[in-house]
Design a protein around this motif. Structure first.
Motif, PDB file in Angstrom:
ATOM      1  N   GLY A  33       0.799  -1.216   0.000  1.00  0.00           N
ATOM      2  CA  GLY A  33       0.000   0.000   0.000  1.00  0.00           C
ATOM      3  C   GLY A  33       0.832   1.267   0.000  1.00  0.00           C
ATOM      4  N   GLN A  34       2.124   1.146   0.316  1.00  0.00           N
ATOM      5  CA  GLN A  34       2.980   2.328   0.344  1.00  0.00           C
ATOM      6  C   GLN A  34       3.456   2.713  -1.060  1.00  0.00           C
ATOM      7  N   ALA A  35       3.986   3.931  -1.146  1.00  0.00           N
ATOM      8  CA  ALA A  35       4.488   4.474  -2.409  1.00  0.00           C
ATOM      9  C   ALA A  35       5.881   5.044  -2.196  1.00  0.00           C
ATOM     10  N   THR A  53       3.169   3.756  -6.602  1.00  0.00           N
ATOM     11  CA  THR A  53       2.932   2.744  -5.574  1.00  0.00           C
ATOM     12  C   THR A  53       3.655   1.441  -5.889  1.00  0.00           C
ATOM     13  N   THR A  55       3.757  -2.351  -6.265  1.00  0.00           N
ATOM     14  CA  THR A  55       2.687  -3.317  -6.529  1.00  0.00           C
ATOM     15  C   THR A  55       3.122  -4.761  -6.302  1.00  0.00           C
ATOM     16  N   PRO A  94      10.198   4.913   1.051  1.00  0.00           N
ATOM     17  CA  PRO A  94       8.751   4.670   0.972  1.00  0.00           C
ATOM     18  C   PRO A  94       7.972   5.552   1.940  1.00  0.00           C
ATOM     19  N   GLY A  96       3.430   6.642   2.880  1.00  0.00           N
ATOM     20  CA  GLY A  96       2.023   6.403   2.566  1.00  0.00           C
ATOM     21  C   GLY A  96       1.249   5.855   3.740  1.00  0.00           C
ATOM     22  N   THR A 114      -3.703   0.682  -8.025  1.00  0.00           N
ATOM     23  CA  THR A 114      -2.318   0.259  -7.778  1.00  0.00           C
ATOM     24  C   THR A 114      -1.956   0.107  -6.300  1.00  0.00           C
ATOM     25  N   PRO A 115      -2.391   0.972  -5.379  1.00  0.00           N
ATOM     26  CA  PRO A 115      -2.043   0.723  -3.973  1.00  0.00           C
ATOM     27  C   PRO A 115      -2.648  -0.566  -3.432  1.00  0.00           C
ATOM     28  N   CYS A 194      -9.354   4.685  -3.376  1.00  0.00           N
ATOM     29  CA  CYS A 194      -8.258   5.318  -4.105  1.00  0.00           C
ATOM     30  C   CYS A 194      -8.671   5.557  -5.556  1.00  0.00           C
ATOM     31  N   GLU A 220      -5.404   7.906   0.944  1.00  0.00           N
ATOM     32  CA  GLU A 220      -4.209   8.745   1.023  1.00  0.00           C
ATOM     33  C   GLU A 220      -4.631  10.180   1.252  1.00  0.00           C
TER      34      GLU A 220
END
Length: 221
Positions: A33-35, A53, A55, A94, A96, A114-115, A194, A220
């Protein structure tokens, strides 16, 4: 902290979404879930960065990003579309706040899926994916990112909607108040949202009006 990494592979997974796999620096840690922020490592572009993000699963030997390409913006995604294996990008730390907090509903629009990809893949590994449902809206059938994998992970709990195609095998409703009121059976569960900013704001407002508690809305900020 900045790290220069090489692209291991790059392939299109839809007509305008490209999946990149990058070298993973030793000790690099992220949560599903992080980017992070990526830059293209070439003159004139190394100082420009956009958020993308992760994946892949958090223990994957590579880092994966599934990125929608916007050539008309003449920005970083257009530059990324020109790169291939062996080219370099700049990776940052990272960040998020989208993380899995319990069973519920994932609501995504376009590249907003994508998250959720890493989260859903992790839930599948843990045998928990079937406790969740996905509502994923796009303009056309061809815009759906990794439709086959999402169906494989969630089965009938993956619900796709299409808004700008006259004939489709998928639901052609918009994710609006009527849709959410009809499709959601339990407003005490978590909601993961999202997509484009106006969509996030609209969906969150509708969910709140239907009884979802603010602390159960994950997005987010």
């Amino acid at each position: 902290m900045k790290r220069i990494v090489k692209i291991l592979s790059a392939q299109y997974v839809t007509h305008n979404v490209r999946q990149f796999r990058l070298e993973r620096p030793e000790g690099f840690i992220f949560k599903p879930g992080q980017a992070t922020e990526l830059s293209v490592n070439k003159p004139g572009w190394s100082g420009r960065h956009n958020p993308f993000t992760f994946t892949c699963l958090s223990d994957s030997p590579y880092l994966e990003f599934t990125i929608k390409i916007y050539p008309e913006r003449h920005g970083i995604t257009e530059q990324l579309s020109m790169l291939d294996a062996g080219d370099e990008v700049i990776l940052r730390d990272p960040w998020g706040c989208i993380e899995y907090k319990g069973p519920g509903y994932f609501i995504a629009g376009g590249a907003g899926i994508t998250p959720f990809l890493a989260i859903l893949r992790q839930l599948q590994r843990e045998g928990l994916a079937n406790q969740n449902k996905l509502f994923y809206t796009n303009k056309t059938d061809d815009d759906i990112i990794l439709a086959g994998e999402l169906k494989q992970i969630l089965g009938d709990n993956a619900h796709f909607t299409i808004t700008r195609q006259k004939e489709s095998i998928h639901d052609q409703r918009r994710i609006d108040a009527n849709f959410l009121k009809t499709e959601i059976k339990d407003f005490s569960k978590h909601f993961y949202v999202c997509g484009p900013d106006p969509m996030i704001a609209s969906v969150n407002e509708i969910l709140a009006s239907l009884g979802a508690k603010a602390e159960l809305l994950v997005f987010e900020k």
